[in-house]
Design an enzyme around this catalytic site. Structure first.
Site, PDB file in Angstrom:
ATOM      1  N   HIS A  35     -13.749  38.849  12.444  1.00 11.95           N
ATOM      2  CA  HIS A  35     -13.471  38.526  13.945  1.00 11.95           C
ATOM      3  C   HIS A  35     -14.791  39.046  14.798  1.00 11.95           C
ATOM      4  O   HIS A  35     -15.183  40.036  14.840  1.00 11.95           O
ATOM      5  CB  HIS A  35     -12.308  39.281  14.288  1.00 11.95           C
ATOM      6  CG  HIS A  35     -10.895  38.954  13.750  1.00 11.95           C
ATOM      7  ND1 HIS A  35      -9.852  39.737  13.428  1.00 11.95           N
ATOM      8  CD2 HIS A  35     -10.661  37.678  13.319  1.00 11.95           C
ATOM      9  CE1 HIS A  35      -8.885  39.090  12.878  1.00 11.95           C
ATOM     10  NE2 HIS A  35      -9.315  37.843  12.750  1.00 11.95           N
TER      11      HIS A  35
ATOM     12  N   GLU B 276      -9.515  49.644  10.373  1.00 13.13           N
ATOM     13  CA  GLU B 276      -9.470  49.455  11.741  1.00 13.13           C
ATOM     14  C   GLU B 276      -9.963  50.720  12.557  1.00 13.13           C
ATOM     15  O   GLU B 276      -9.828  51.896  12.165  1.00 13.13           O
ATOM     16  CB  GLU B 276      -7.895  49.187  12.330  1.00 13.13           C
ATOM     17  CG  GLU B 276      -7.451  47.959  11.685  1.00 13.13           C
ATOM     18  CD  GLU B 276      -7.444  46.650  12.407  1.00 13.13           C
ATOM     19  OE1 GLU B 276      -8.280  46.960  13.444  1.00 13.13           O
ATOM     20  OE2 GLU B 276      -6.776  45.780  12.315  1.00 13.13           O
TER      21      GLU B 276
ATOM     22  N   HIS C  87     -12.526  46.113  10.584  1.00 14.95           N
ATOM     23  CA  HIS C  87     -11.812  45.561  12.028  1.00 14.95           C
ATOM     24  C   HIS C  87     -12.100  46.357  13.054  1.00 14.95           C
ATOM     25  O   HIS C  87     -12.319  47.624  12.746  1.00 14.95           O
ATOM     26  CB  HIS C  87     -10.671  45.042  11.892  1.00 14.95           C
ATOM     27  CG  HIS C  87     -10.496  43.688  10.922  1.00 14.95           C
ATOM     28  ND1 HIS C  87     -10.207  42.603  11.360  1.00 14.95           N
ATOM     29  CD2 HIS C  87     -10.512  43.496   9.693  1.00 14.95           C
ATOM     30  CE1 HIS C  87     -10.072  41.613  10.566  1.00 14.95           C
ATOM     31  NE2 HIS C  87     -10.301  42.233   9.366  1.00 14.95           N
TER      32      HIS C  87
ATOM     33  N   GLU D  93     -15.233  41.810  17.204  1.00 16.44           N
ATOM     34  CA  GLU D  93     -15.055  43.287  16.807  1.00 16.44           C
ATOM     35  C   GLU D  93     -16.273  44.136  16.486  1.00 16.44           C
ATOM     36  O   GLU D  93     -16.447  44.253  15.263  1.00 16.44           O
ATOM     37  CB  GLU D  93     -13.994  43.114  15.806  1.00 16.44           C
ATOM     38  CG  GLU D  93     -12.781  42.730  16.238  1.00 16.44           C
ATOM     39  CD  GLU D  93     -11.514  42.805  15.322  1.00 16.44           C
ATOM     40  OE1 GLU D  93     -11.866  42.881  14.270  1.00 16.44           O
ATOM     41  OE2 GLU D  93     -10.385  42.042  15.541  1.00 16.44           O
TER      42      GLU D  93
END
Length: 493
Positions: free
Chosen positions: A233, A404, A331, A236
């Site tokens: 992504h 994350e 992420h 990010e």
């Protein structure tokens, strides 16, 4: 601010909204000059010039509201109007002491860390280090003037007329920055580092693969393999700082890194979506695909980078001489604090417990990592992700995680307010992820040697995993340092 703010009473919807009238935005503003309506004279200082036609830039439109207020529209991801989160633009031709309010009016998400104190980052030509704006100057609210969409407004005072100012959603980490970093690693001619081009993106950008391991120390067949990816992504950007922290540690002369290179093969793809990063997208590739929903059947022409990585992992999984034990996809999270992990759900209770070991160990090593935020799920919407697909493909000795890290900050035990992340703290988390592999493999008797005595700790955590006293930001620096930092800060008012 004259705008009416409404209470945030409506239930938030996490899904991206396609409404807002901004779907027609297809390009970035290019040296757009905003003069008062009807003004026809020469350009004056204070007639702001906006630009986002640069790498990872994003700003689709600017509306003049008054001399001190401007509405900003995020350009949607290329070929996909659903995603509007990342912004990155410059402002020049400012007047000294000029005060402005910028309203970012077309976010596609409703939930946001702006509610919890997050703020955009800023730098200027004379102060090139990114800084977060003071949270007191940032407002996040539903606005009736924009179909009751959520708006993020921030106040800023320009203080140096000759400067070009740059504002972004979070610290940018561009494709070019990665290429410079990897080239600098290559020039060091490290015997345990190999860089190769695994493939090319649709726009012919490099898909880099790093392999880090010591050859000849132990049989390659005996070595475990850890595979790590980041930036599927593109918006990010913190994921790239974490990934660089992992790489920096693994190629260093730290005693733990040396031991890991003897026993583990690390394969790292630092940027899975180079086109999306270059274009300033938040979630999608050039062609508008969320690549992290296409692991099951990636197309070699539409998703070439994903196809190449999947092909390599499947190939390694079929090779009996390769022991692929970990897959970690890095992420950034837009609504939660701290670092944390997502794992898969297994029927086998013992395997489920084994899967929790690595995040537990990481929690001991990293002050900003939260095991309580870590969860194990099988959500249908996550079915096409790397974690879910590879979790079903690899055997029961392998573990697949999504790592994350918050776009904003982290809470520690006893803290009353989040500590904002900086580029360095993101990289510190990466270093702590890397060193946790030694704890994991020692615990599982795969690394027999005792850890050397007096190993220097990486970043504020003792070797027993207990936290050292972490002083507040700025503590421990002399007066000269503080004066220098004061001179480098922005005159926010």
């Amino acid at each position: 601010m004259e705008r009416k703010m409404e209470e945030n009473t409506d239930r938030d919807v996490e899904a991206e909204s396609e409404i807002g009238g901004e779907d027609a935005l297809v390009g970035n503003v290019n040296k757009l000059t905003l003069s008062p309506p009807g003004y026809t004279g020469l350009l004056r200082k204070g007639h702001l010039i906006f630009d986002a036609c640069f790498e990872s830039g994003n700003l689709g439109r600017v509306d003049y509201i008054s001399d001190f207020e401007f509405d900003l529209f995020i350009r949607p991801d290329t070929c996909n109007p659903r995603f509007r989160v990342w912004f990155n633009f410059t402002v020049e031709n400012v007047r000294e002491t000029q005060r402005v309010i910028f309203n970012v009016v077309n976010f596609s998400k409703t939930k946001s860390l702006y509610r919890d104190g997050m703020s955009p980052v800023v730098k200027s030509t004379s102060r090139p280090k990114w800084q977060r704006l003071p949270p007191k100057n940032v407002y996040y609210y539903r606005c009736p003037d924009h179909r009751r969409n959520y708006v993020m407004s921030f106040a800023f005072c320009f203080d140096r007329e000759g400067d070009v100012y740059q504002f972004a959603y979070c610290y940018p980490y561009t494709y070019t920055r990665l290429q410079h970093y990897l080239s600098s690693l290559e020039r060091r001619n490290l015997p345990y580092l190999q860089r190769e081009q695994l493939g090319l993106s649709v726009q012919q950008r490099r898909l880099d693969l790093l392999t880090i391991t010591n050859s000849g120390k132990s049989s390659e067949r005996e070595k475990k393999l850890v595979f790590l990816t980041a930036r599927v992504h593109p918006g990010e950007s913190p994921a790239s700082f974490v990934c660089q922290g992992v790489i920096d540690f693994l190629v260093s002369q730290h005693p733990i890194a040396k031991i890991l290179r003897d026993h583990v093969i690390f394969k790292i793809v630092p940027m899975l979506n180079p086109d999306g990063v270059y274009l300033g997208n938040y979630r999608c590739s050039l062609m508008g695909f969320d690549l992290n929903r296409h692991w099951q059947d990636p197309s070699p022409w539409a998703h070439p980078t994903l196809h190449a990585v999947k092909q390599l992992i499947v190939q390694m999984n079929q090779d009996p001489s390769v022991s692929l034990e970990f897959y970690i996809d890095v992420h950034s999270h837009s609504t939660m604090l701290n670092g944390f992990m997502y794992g898969n759900v297994f029927e086998d209770e013992e395997r489920a417990q084994r899967q929790a070991v690595f995040p537990r160990l990481l929690c001991q090593n990293a002050l900003d990592f939260s095991f309580s935020n870590t969860s194990f799920n099988r959500d249908k919407v996550k079915a096409g992700t790397g974690r879910r697909f590879l979790g079903g493909l690899l055997d029961d000795t392998s573990y697949c995680y999504t790592l994350e890290v918050s776009f904003y900050g982290y809470m520690t035990a006893g803290s009353t307010a989040p500590v904002p992340y900086s580029e360095e703290i993101y990289m510190k988390l990466g270093r702590n992820v890397a060193r946790t592999f030694l704890d994991y493999y020692k615990l599982n008797n795969l690394i027999k040697e005792h850890r050397p005595i007096n190993i220097p700790s990486t970043d504020g955590v003792s070797q027993t995993g207990k936290s050292k006293t972490v002083s507040s930001i700025g503590a421990g620096r002399d007066t000269g340092d503080r004066k220098k930092e004061k001179n480098q800060s922005f005159g926010h008012q």
